[in-house]
Design a protein around this motif. Structure first.
Motif, PDB file in Angstrom:
ATOM      1  N   ASP A  15      -4.380   5.599  10.598  1.00 40.88           N
ATOM      2  CA  ASP A  15      -4.235   4.949  11.900  1.00 40.88           C
ATOM      3  C   ASP A  15      -2.844   4.351  12.076  1.00 40.88           C
ATOM      4  OD1 ASP A  15      -6.816   5.616  12.558  1.00 40.88           O
ATOM      5  OD2 ASP A  15      -7.662   3.655  12.080  1.00 40.88           O
ATOM      6  N   ALA A  16      -2.289   3.822  10.974  1.00 42.82           N
ATOM      7  CA  ALA A  16      -0.948   3.231  11.021  1.00 42.82           C
ATOM      8  C   ALA A  16       0.147   4.289  10.924  1.00 42.82           C
ATOM      9  CB  ALA A  16      -0.776   2.223   9.888  1.00 42.82           C
TER      10      ALA A  16
ATOM     11  N   LEU B 274      -8.253   5.670   6.053  1.00 46.34           N
ATOM     12  CA  LEU B 274      -8.282   5.688   7.522  1.00 46.34           C
ATOM     13  C   LEU B 274      -7.305   4.668   8.095  1.00 46.34           C
ATOM     14  CD1 LEU B 274     -12.086   6.121   8.232  1.00 46.34           C
ATOM     15  CD2 LEU B 274     -10.263   7.700   8.907  1.00 46.34           C
ATOM     16  N   ALA B 275      -7.204   3.501   7.463  1.00 49.46           N
ATOM     17  CA  ALA B 275      -6.262   2.489   7.942  1.00 49.46           C
ATOM     18  C   ALA B 275      -4.828   2.996   7.856  1.00 49.46           C
ATOM     19  CB  ALA B 275      -6.423   1.199   7.135  1.00 49.46           C
ATOM     20  N   MET B 276      -4.504   3.704   6.778  1.00 47.39           N
ATOM     21  CA  MET B 276      -3.160   4.257   6.646  1.00 47.39           C
ATOM     22  C   MET B 276      -2.937   5.381   7.650  1.00 47.39           C
ATOM     23  SD  MET B 276      -1.630   2.464   4.297  1.00 47.39           S
ATOM     24  CE  MET B 276      -0.252   3.414   3.612  1.00 47.39           C
TER      25      MET B 276
ATOM     26  N   SER C 168       6.294  -0.788   7.882  1.00 54.23           N
ATOM     27  CA  SER C 168       5.650   0.482   7.551  1.00 54.23           C
ATOM     28  C   SER C 168       6.620   1.623   7.801  1.00 54.23           C
ATOM     29  CB  SER C 168       4.376   0.687   8.383  1.00 54.23           C
ATOM     30  OG  SER C 168       4.692   0.874   9.744  1.00 54.23           O
TER      31      SER C 168
ATOM     32  N   GLU D  27       3.097  -5.928   3.567  1.00 58.74           N
ATOM     33  CA  GLU D  27       2.746  -7.127   4.329  1.00 58.74           C
ATOM     34  C   GLU D  27       3.149  -8.353   3.531  1.00 58.74           C
ATOM     35  OE1 GLU D  27      -1.345  -6.526   6.427  1.00 58.74           O
ATOM     36  OE2 GLU D  27      -1.308  -5.239   4.639  1.00 58.74           O
TER      37      GLU D  27
ATOM     38  N   ASP E 191      -3.378   0.339  -3.580  1.00 60.38           N
ATOM     39  CA  ASP E 191      -3.465  -0.872  -2.756  1.00 60.38           C
ATOM     40  C   ASP E 191      -3.364  -2.066  -3.685  1.00 60.38           C
ATOM     41  OD1 ASP E 191      -3.997  -2.873  -0.945  1.00 60.38           O
ATOM     42  OD2 ASP E 191      -5.846  -1.988  -0.170  1.00 60.38           O
TER      43      ASP E 191
ATOM     44  N   SER F 239       5.313  -7.451   8.642  1.00 58.00           N
ATOM     45  CA  SER F 239       4.841  -6.195   8.068  1.00 58.00           C
ATOM     46  C   SER F 239       5.923  -5.151   8.270  1.00 58.00           C
ATOM     47  CB  SER F 239       3.524  -5.732   8.708  1.00 58.00           C
ATOM     48  OG  SER F 239       3.713  -5.438  10.074  1.00 58.00           O
TER      49      SER F 239
ATOM     50  N   ARG G  49       0.840  -1.192   0.000  1.00 62.66           N
ATOM     51  CA  ARG G  49       0.000   0.000   0.000  1.00 62.66           C
ATOM     52  C   ARG G  49       0.879   1.248   0.000  1.00 62.66           C
ATOM     53  NH1 ARG G  49      -4.164  -1.420   4.806  1.00 62.66           N
ATOM     54  NH2 ARG G  49      -2.544  -2.938   5.325  1.00 62.66           N
TER      55      ARG G  49
ATOM     56  N   ALA H 159     -12.258   3.864   4.214  1.00 57.12           N
ATOM     57  CA  ALA H 159     -11.662   2.870   5.106  1.00 57.12           C
ATOM     58  C   ALA H 159     -10.177   2.665   4.819  1.00 57.12           C
ATOM     59  CB  ALA H 159     -12.416   1.545   4.989  1.00 57.12           C
ATOM     60  N   GLY H 160      -9.808   2.640   3.531  1.00 59.63           N
ATOM     61  CA  GLY H 160      -8.410   2.420   3.189  1.00 59.63           C
ATOM     62  C   GLY H 160      -7.514   3.543   3.660  1.00 59.63           C
TER      63      GLY H 160
END
Length: 308
Positions: A196-197, A192-194, A223, A204, A147, A221, A61, A189-190
């Motif tokens: 959050d991370a 937001l996940a990034m 990042s 991954e 992604d 993983s 991603r 959602a995608g």
């Protein structure tokens, strides 16, 4: 008179050429590397990239915080009016015009430059502002998420977004990978996940090692929140009927390899600097109207032949 241009983002990742609307600038992504087949659920296989030394990459991603398109055509304004960005790829407000003397009232949300102060220890590539000389017009917009997994990861060029920009000639396109805040991600959602991370790049996969004579496979993983800015200088003509395409070309197969081919362990903090350097060195922006993953200018030179 103040002119504003707007960006439209597409909803899904589709094969290049299948969903390009035929106008504006389309953005594609291509991932390179030797494909590997690793066991997934019973009776299934997970497409992955062989990253060497027992590592396979199964999902990649990349968070494109901003795309900048520079040239005289950007001064023409939007052909469709202020519709704003649409689709679930994380609109962040409007795409904006920058760097033009008539645009002192910039509007939009946040900094017109769109740079993120992530404050991480990965060593951000902070923009020094040289791109803005006060004479050129730019279109800026984002964010959106690339992604890639399965077949999209292991081969081909895949369409990810469309920019509804004025037809005409542009001289430079730049991609900026960086983190965004949850508020910037909106309801996607995608993104937001990034957020959050706190990641701009998220990898991954699996790691296989021999333990007591038998292979043992574990997930891994990696990042980073670093900023990566890559640009392509040179003429890009956006045709009113057929548009144009640029491809963000990525080769993650060597990200976790040292110069001698040995393992750069994604869990080893001492290897982190070398991994980040590998990431920076293997991301390119291509002018790729035919969606084949090769820069059109290079292809023209290859086919021109020797002078008579």
């Amino acid at each position: 008179m103040r002119t504003t241009t707007w960006m439209t983002l597409a909803a899904t990742v589709l094969l290049a050429g299948c969903s390009n609307s035929g106008k504006g600038l389309s953005v594609s992504a291509a991932s390179r590397g030797d494909a590997a087949s690793t066991p997934g659920s019973p009776g299934a296989a997970v497409a992955s990239i062989d990253a060497g030394n027992g590592l396979t990459i199964e999902r990649l991603r990349l968070l494109v915080k901003e795309v900048e398109l520079e040239g005289s055509a950007a001064c023409a304004g939007s052909p469709t009016g202020p519709t704003g960005p649409t689709g679930p790829t994380g609109p962040s407000g409007t795409a904006r015009m920058a760097g033009h003397p008539a645009l002192a009232d910039r509007g939009g949300s946040g900094d017109l430059r769109g740079g993120s102060s992530s404050g991480d220890d990965d060593g951000d590539d902070h923009d020094d502002g040289d791109d803005h000389d006060g004479e050129e017009c730019e279109i800026e917009g984002g964010p959106f998420l690339i992604d890639l997994s399965g077949e999209a990861l292991t081969g081909g060029v895949h369409w990810v977004a469309g920019l509804d920009v004025p037809a005409g000639t542009y001289e430079e396109v730049k991609f900026k990978l960086n983190t965004i805040s949850a508020s910037h991600a909106g309801s996607d959602a995608g993104l937001l996940a990034m957020a959050d991370a706190h990641a701009s790049v998220l990898v991954e996969g699996t790691s296989t090692a021999i333990v007591d004579g038998a292979p043992v496979t574990t997930p891994f993983s990696f990042s980073t929140s670093m900023e990566v800015a890559q640009k392509r200088e040179g003429t890009i003509v956006v045709d009113a009927a057929t548009g144009a395409n640029v491809t963000l070309d990525v080769d993650p197969s060597g990200w976790f390899k040292a110069a001698d081919g040995s393992l750069l362990d994604p869990a080893d903090q001492t290897a982190r600097g070398a991994i980040l350097a590998n990431i920076r060195a293997t991301i390119r922006v291509l002018h790729d109207d035919d969606g084949d993953g090769h820069d059109d200018e290079d292809e023209d030179e290859d086919h021109s032949g020797p002078d008579d």
